[in-house]
Design an enzyme around this catalytic site. Structure first.
Site, PDB file in Angstrom:
ATOM      1  N   GLU A  26      36.280  40.101   4.983  1.00 57.61           N
ATOM      2  CA  GLU A  26      35.708  40.330   3.456  1.00 57.61           C
ATOM      3  C   GLU A  26      35.282  41.811   3.426  1.00 57.61           C
ATOM      4  O   GLU A  26      34.915  42.077   2.507  1.00 57.61           O
ATOM      5  CB  GLU A  26      34.676  39.514   3.189  1.00 57.61           C
ATOM      6  CG  GLU A  26      35.178  37.917   3.150  1.00 57.61           C
ATOM      7  CD  GLU A  26      33.885  37.040   2.734  1.00 57.61           C
ATOM      8  OE1 GLU A  26      32.733  37.591   2.227  1.00 57.61           O
ATOM      9  OE2 GLU A  26      34.021  35.857   2.746  1.00 57.61           O
ATOM     10  N   GLY A  27      35.579  42.563   4.528  1.00 56.87           N
ATOM     11  CA  GLY A  27      34.916  43.887   4.160  1.00 56.87           C
ATOM     12  C   GLY A  27      33.308  43.779   4.715  1.00 56.87           C
ATOM     13  O   GLY A  27      32.868  45.031   4.413  1.00 56.87           O
TER      14      GLY A  27
END
Length: 351
Positions: free
Chosen positions: A308-309
């Site tokens: 998800e970063g």
């Protein structure tokens, strides 16, 4: 920035790699000169000082700024998911994209905490890539077009880009990419991903082995590795990294899957990712090995493996702090603080 039409779709990508701008040495020199006058012992901020120089080199200005940072999450689905290589079904990819939009994911909270922009890119979720164990993930046109789509992440005047992903089964994809680029047994690159059990690990290893066998003889070209073994989100992240270089935007790369995108460009040209920092080393076992092959030291090691970063976004807070410290600190002369002259004697630094 998008590729232009040419005889072969990958020709434009290769041209962009060949024509990447280099670092701005004058901006780095300006940063170093200011750093030498700041109210601190030389080198006392450690890697924060290195980060300011890195920002200046790739933004092409001094002092550098991180006023408009953005996290870009690319979401894609994979045909290989049908092989039982993940603890979750492919439908979760879409559900998580909806969760991002609703503000309910971990990355949303991190972005709120550090005042980071967030964009989520749906990379043809309704069209999973081909099952890499029996066919190519994408044809050349699709792969190049997806890289061009990823380049859109640099629009809007941002000054720091963090790349992350969402895609059920994409740690299998990343493992196959690393195995193709760096050799070694499939088991060296396969890990638990979202939490598969031992039998799931065996299925992942088998899937990577079958994929490498299926595409044997066609994996000498990094772009062929990408189109045959990669996912759309991996291609899009590679495009985003490449566009950021041309747009003078430094990049923070997230975890195992995002690193696979960077590794494709690095295999094409080792200097292609010099404008990138690696936000963290994930708990996925192959990530340490991949970073070693790239010669990179991550900023954080928190045992994370969410994607998800999230790791890149946390690291962006550190990078942002480094820029503000450098720009906002007083010099010895401004603060009236005693400094040290070249002979080791104390001087006031005040006229």
């Amino acid at each position: 920035m998008t590729p232009t039409d040419s005889a072969l779709p990958f020709d434009d990508i290769r041209k962009l790699v060949r024509e990447m701008p280099g670092p701005d040495a004058d901006s780095v020199a300006t940063v170093r000169a200011r750093d030498a006058e700041l109210t601190k012992p030389a080198g006392s901020l450690g890697r924060l000082e290195d980060l300011v120089e890195w920002l200046a080199a790739w933004q092409g200005k001094a002092p550098p700024t991180v006023d408009r940072p953005q996290v870009a999450i690319f979401a894609g689905n994979h045909g290989v998911a049908a092989r039982g290589v993940s603890a979750f079904p492919s439908s979760v990819t879409r559900q998580m994209v909806d969760n991002f939009a609703a503000g309910g994911a971990a990355i949303n909270q991190i972005c709120l905490t550090h005042d980071l922009g967030l964009k989520v890119f749906d990379v043809a979720l309704e069209m999973p890539t081909g099952d890499i164990t029996v066919e190519a993930a994408m044809d050349e046109v699709t792969c190049a077009g997806t890289m061009a789509f990823g380049m859109e992440a640099t629009a809007g005047g941002i000054d720091l880009l963090c790349i992350g992903e969402m895609g059920i089964a994409n740690t299998t994809i990343a493992a196959a990419i690393f195995a193709a680029l760096y050799d070694g047994a499939a088991a060296d690159w396969v890990g638990p991903g979202t939490g598969v059990d031992p039998s799931g690990i065996e299925r992942k290893v088998a899937a990577v082995e079958e994929a490498l066998a299926c595409h044997r003889g066609a994996l000498d070209d990094p772009l062929e590795v990408l189109r045959r073994l990669g996912g759309r989100e991996v291609a899009a992240m590679a495009g985003a990294i490449l566009a950021a270089r041309h747009g003078h935007i430094p990049v923070i790369v997230d975890g195992y899957v995002a690193t696979a995108a960077a590794a494709i460009l690095h295999a094409m040209e080792p200097g292609a990712i010099d404008h990138c920092q690696f936000g963290h080393v994930s708990a996925e076992p192959g990530h340490v090995r991949a970073l070693d092959r790239l010669g990179r030291r991550p900023l954080l090691d928190l045992g994370m493996r969410l994607g998800e970063g999230t790791g890149a976004a946390l690291a962006a807070g550190i990078v942002r702090s480094a820029a503000r410290v450098h720009a906002g600190m007083a010099t010895f002369s401004q603060a009236g603080v005693a400094g040290k002259d070249s002979g080791g004697q104390v001087t006031t630094g005040v006229s």
